[in-house]
Write an enzyme that holds these catalytic residues in place. Structure first.
Site, PDB file in Angstrom:
ATOM      1  N   ARG A 114       0.878  -1.169   0.000  1.00 21.88           N
ATOM      2  CA  ARG A 114       0.000   0.000   0.000  1.00 21.88           C
ATOM      3  C   ARG A 114       0.914   1.216   0.000  1.00 21.88           C
ATOM      4  O   ARG A 114       1.927   1.247   0.713  1.00 21.88           O
ATOM      5  CB  ARG A 114      -0.893   0.001   1.228  1.00 21.88           C
ATOM      6  CG  ARG A 114      -1.996  -1.043   1.153  1.00 21.88           C
ATOM      7  CD  ARG A 114      -2.847  -1.012   2.403  1.00 21.88           C
ATOM      8  NE  ARG A 114      -3.621   0.211   2.506  1.00 21.88           N
ATOM      9  CZ  ARG A 114      -3.918   0.815   3.658  1.00 21.88           C
ATOM     10  NH1 ARG A 114      -3.468   0.326   4.791  1.00 21.88           N
ATOM     11  NH2 ARG A 114      -4.637   1.921   3.664  1.00 21.88           N
ATOM     12  N   GLU A 141       7.433 -10.754   1.398  1.00 15.91           N
ATOM     13  CA  GLU A 141       8.852 -10.523   1.703  1.00 15.91           C
ATOM     14  C   GLU A 141       8.985  -9.076   2.148  1.00 15.91           C
ATOM     15  O   GLU A 141       8.966  -8.167   1.316  1.00 15.91           O
ATOM     16  CB  GLU A 141       9.730 -10.786   0.480  1.00 15.91           C
ATOM     17  CG  GLU A 141       9.706 -12.229  -0.002  1.00 15.91           C
ATOM     18  CD  GLU A 141       8.801 -12.441  -1.209  1.00 15.91           C
ATOM     19  OE1 GLU A 141       8.465 -11.453  -1.880  1.00 15.91           O
ATOM     20  OE2 GLU A 141       8.390 -13.586  -1.443  1.00 15.91           O
TER      21      GLU A 141
END
Lengths: 201, 491
Positions: A114, A141
């Site tokens: 985001r 990750e």
């Protein structure tokens, strides 16, 4: 292949037949999470953290060593909900989505960060593709590219899924079967490694 | 001499108490699935501080008699050793060693049944069984007050907590289905409530004892001959009669403890609890005997009583419900599940219809008196349980509305955390529904692998099932908590 709009996302999420349904469970807050062309997903509470070790390299062709080495290099931890997880600058950590996600065979997608978190220096995924028919929590990750530690809380909306329809039908086949948290790498299970890496004496 | 011993003991014990506190600081660095293990560590630390202060006071108090000082110092030394061993309850409860996903949900499930000031710790043990210890804090309090002759003021806030420590077989950490046996452990403290109330009312009006004495009298001559031979004196016979009566009371108590706990378990967790007990029965050497030193009731009897309790709670309705059948005829998988579950229940029905355990009891006059007395009090127990855990009794309507749809999710490799026929109006699943769905799936789909001797596949499938179930328990808890938060924040 086109990106799914909110209306399409909702249509897939309410498909009567379970095999045709896009499932994001639990969807804690539909209004907050289902966006115009994406769905926000939350951070789970399991992490695989990396640690400094005495061995010199990670070589996936060393089949007899690699599992032990991964075990020495990475460790799974659990953080309680409402607890803090501090991600230090340049630190790589594997996390996962809190939600369990099921893609029907006619959808594929990718997971991206985001922008609000990206602006703080947080990268959430490098292997972003999600295949049709995928079932499980998505491994993320996480890396902090900023200069100061970032505090993360399990449950926060950290990433978003962008969805596409697939022309024809795909079927997911993977070595990562129904993960319920982040998974350790299985790169060493690639069959062709034996061809590309010369056997060492 | 006493003075020298006291000095030595005081110094050594003070040091040991410091070591315990140091260990607590280390253990507190571990990650725990809830704060409860840390709370126990804190109580132990409070006791250590209290003991250290007490030891210093003893050392500086010139007015005390050396004999008394030595006695008190030794008491603290012995208690310290015991206290140190209890750190294992804290250490074992870490995230790495427990099924961490289920700890918080299980804790809030139990809190509704016990008291609000109760706190629960889940920990592994190497022994292959489940166990519960309760009222440990109360025991600490009584022990300290008794040993130190109430010369200490204990912080009521700390010592007014109810602690329950539940142990499970460590290597079965992720086997959520087997953990349906925790329902039995939840039952133990409640069983002890029943027995305490029974003992209390026996003070006002004799209950079962006169009947036991009367029944014993009828068989006494025969039994005494077996124990003492033909030449026993009257005095020996009298002494033996007392022992026999006490043994019958003990057998009755042991039987009731287990049976009440079983009935609570089956009321809380429904069929899942019966299946989990059956799995234990499968590996037991004998399911028909009552053996020393534990004197568990025969497992066949326990299964029978659990099965009968399920029947009286409406077990058959899940197969007889015509409307439900009509609905589920449209879904082959659900019909398949129901018939597999019915098949398994029929096997249990056959098992419990065999009388071997009854014969074993009938043939032993002492056991017979104890177990007749147990069966006599059963209706009262059933009433007590229904009142005591009202609101938590497993309802069979749930099978069609919740358990079967959850089972369907498992078959589709989706955690059974909620029924999401309308995904935007989810019905969040509770622990009993998840456990039953898991058992139904295992019986329907995994048993086949076992009978085809596909053991490796069975291992893989069972691991996937355990992962999905644990994830479901975790997600349903978070979901419920989040909804509660939303509701509260709107107020």
């Amino acid at each position: 292949m086109s990106t799914l709009s909110k209306a399409e996302i909702l249509r897939f999420m309410t498909a009567i037949n379970l095999n045709e349904r896009l499932i994001i469970t639990p969807l804690l807050d539909k209004d907050e999470q289902v966006k115009d062309c994406a769905i926000d997903v939350r951070l789970g509470n399991q992490f695989i953290i990396t640690q400094k070790t005495s061995f010199t390299e990670m070589d996936v062709s060393l089949q007899d060593q690699i599992k032990t080495r991964i075990g020495q290099y990475q460790r799974k931890i659990v953080i309680g909900f409402r607890e803090r997880f501090v991600l230090h600058p340049q630190q790589l950590v594997l996390g996962s989505t809190m939600e369990y996600i099921v893609f029907p065979n006619c959808l594929s997608g990718y997971v991206i960060g985001r922008s609000s978190w990206g602006r703080l220096g947080l990268i959430i995924a490098t292997a972003t593709g999600i295949n049709p028919g995928y079932k499980g929590c998505l491994t993320l990750e996480l890396e902090n590219l900023g200069e100061v530690p970032i505090v993360l809380y399990p449950g926060i909306r950290i990433a978003q899924l962008i969805l596409h329809t697939v022309e024809g039908e795909g079927k997911y086949r993977s070595r990562y079967r129904f993960p319920v948290g982040p998974e350790f790498s299985k790169a060493h299970e690639d069959n062709e490694i034996g061809f590309w890496a010369r056997k060492r004496e | 001499m006493d003075e020298i011993i006291a000095e030595k003991v005081i110094t050594a014990t003070y040091y040991k108490l410091s070591l315990i506190k140091e260990q607590i600081s280390q253990i507190r660095l571990h990650s725990f699935p809830s704060d409860n293990p840390k709370q126990l560590a804190e109580i132990i630390k409070v006791i250590c501080n209290l003991f250290q202060e007490y030891l210093l006071r003893l050392q500086n108090d010139a007015s005390s008699q050396p004999v008394e000082v030595a006695r008190l110092a030794k008491f603290i030394a012995n208690t310290t050793g015991e206290l140190a061993s209890h750190l294992r309850f804290v250490e074992g409860a870490s995230i790495e060693r427990t099924p961490w996903n289920m700890v918080l949900p299980f804790q809030s499930f139990v809190k509704d049944i016990y008291q609000p000031n109760s706190f629960l710790i889940v920990r592994p043990q190497w022994q292959y069984n489940y166990k519960v210890i309760w009222d440990l804090v109360e025991v600490y309090k009584e022990h300290i007050e008794k040993g130190l002759s109430k010369k200490v003021s204990l912080d009521q806030k700390v010592f007014n907590t109810k602690l329950y420590i539940v142990s499970f077989p460590g290597f079965e950490k992720n086997n959520l289905l087997l953990h349906a046996n925790l329902g039995h452990e939840i039952g133990h403290p409640i069983a002890s409530e029943f027995l305490a109330a029974e003992a209390e009312s026996a003070k006002a009006k004799p209950q079962y004892l006169p009947r036991i004495a009367e029944e014993l009298e009828k068989v006494l001559e025969k039994v005494l001959e077996k124990y003492l031979g033909r030449d026993a004196t009257e005095l020996e016979k009298y002494a033996q009669k007392g022992k026999l009566q006490a043994h019958i009371v003990f057998l009755r108590k042991r039987g009731l403890e287990e049976i009440i706990s079983d009935l609570i378990s089956v009321n809380l967790f429904g069929i899942a609890s019966l299946f989990a007990t059956e799995e234990i029965a499968d590996i037991s050497q004998s399911i028909d005997e009552v053996k020393a030193p534990q004197y568990y009731p025969p497992l066949r009897m326990r299964l029978r009583l659990m099965y009968e309790e399920l029947l009286s709670n409406g077990l058959d309705s899940m197969f007889n419900n015509v409307d439900a059948q009509r609905t589920f005829q449209q879904n082959d998988f659900n019909m398949h599940v129901l018939s597999a579950v019915k098949e398994r229940l029929d096997i249990i029905k056959t098992t419990v219809s065999i009388d071997k355990d009854k014969n074993h009891i009938e043939n032993d006059p002492i056991l017979k008196i104890a177990y007749d007395s147990i069966l006599e009090v059963l209706p009262k127990i059933k009433g007590f349980i229904k009142t005591r855990i009202s609101g938590h009794v497993f309802e069979f309507e749930k099978i069609h509305n919740t358990v079967l749809p959850l089972c369907d999710r498992i078959a589709n490799r989706i955690p059974p955390n909620a029924v999401e026929i309308d995904p935007f109006m989810p019905v969040i699943a509770d622990i009993p529904a998840i456990l039953n769905a898991g058992w139904f799936y295992k019986i329907t789909c995994l048993s086949k692998l076992s009978s085809y001797r596909k053991q490796e596949e069975y291992v893989k499938e069972l691991n996937i099932l355990n992962d999905l179930l644990l994830k479901a328990v975790e997600l349903s808890h978070v979901h419920r908590e989040y909804f509660k938060w939303i509701k509260d924040s709107k107020k």
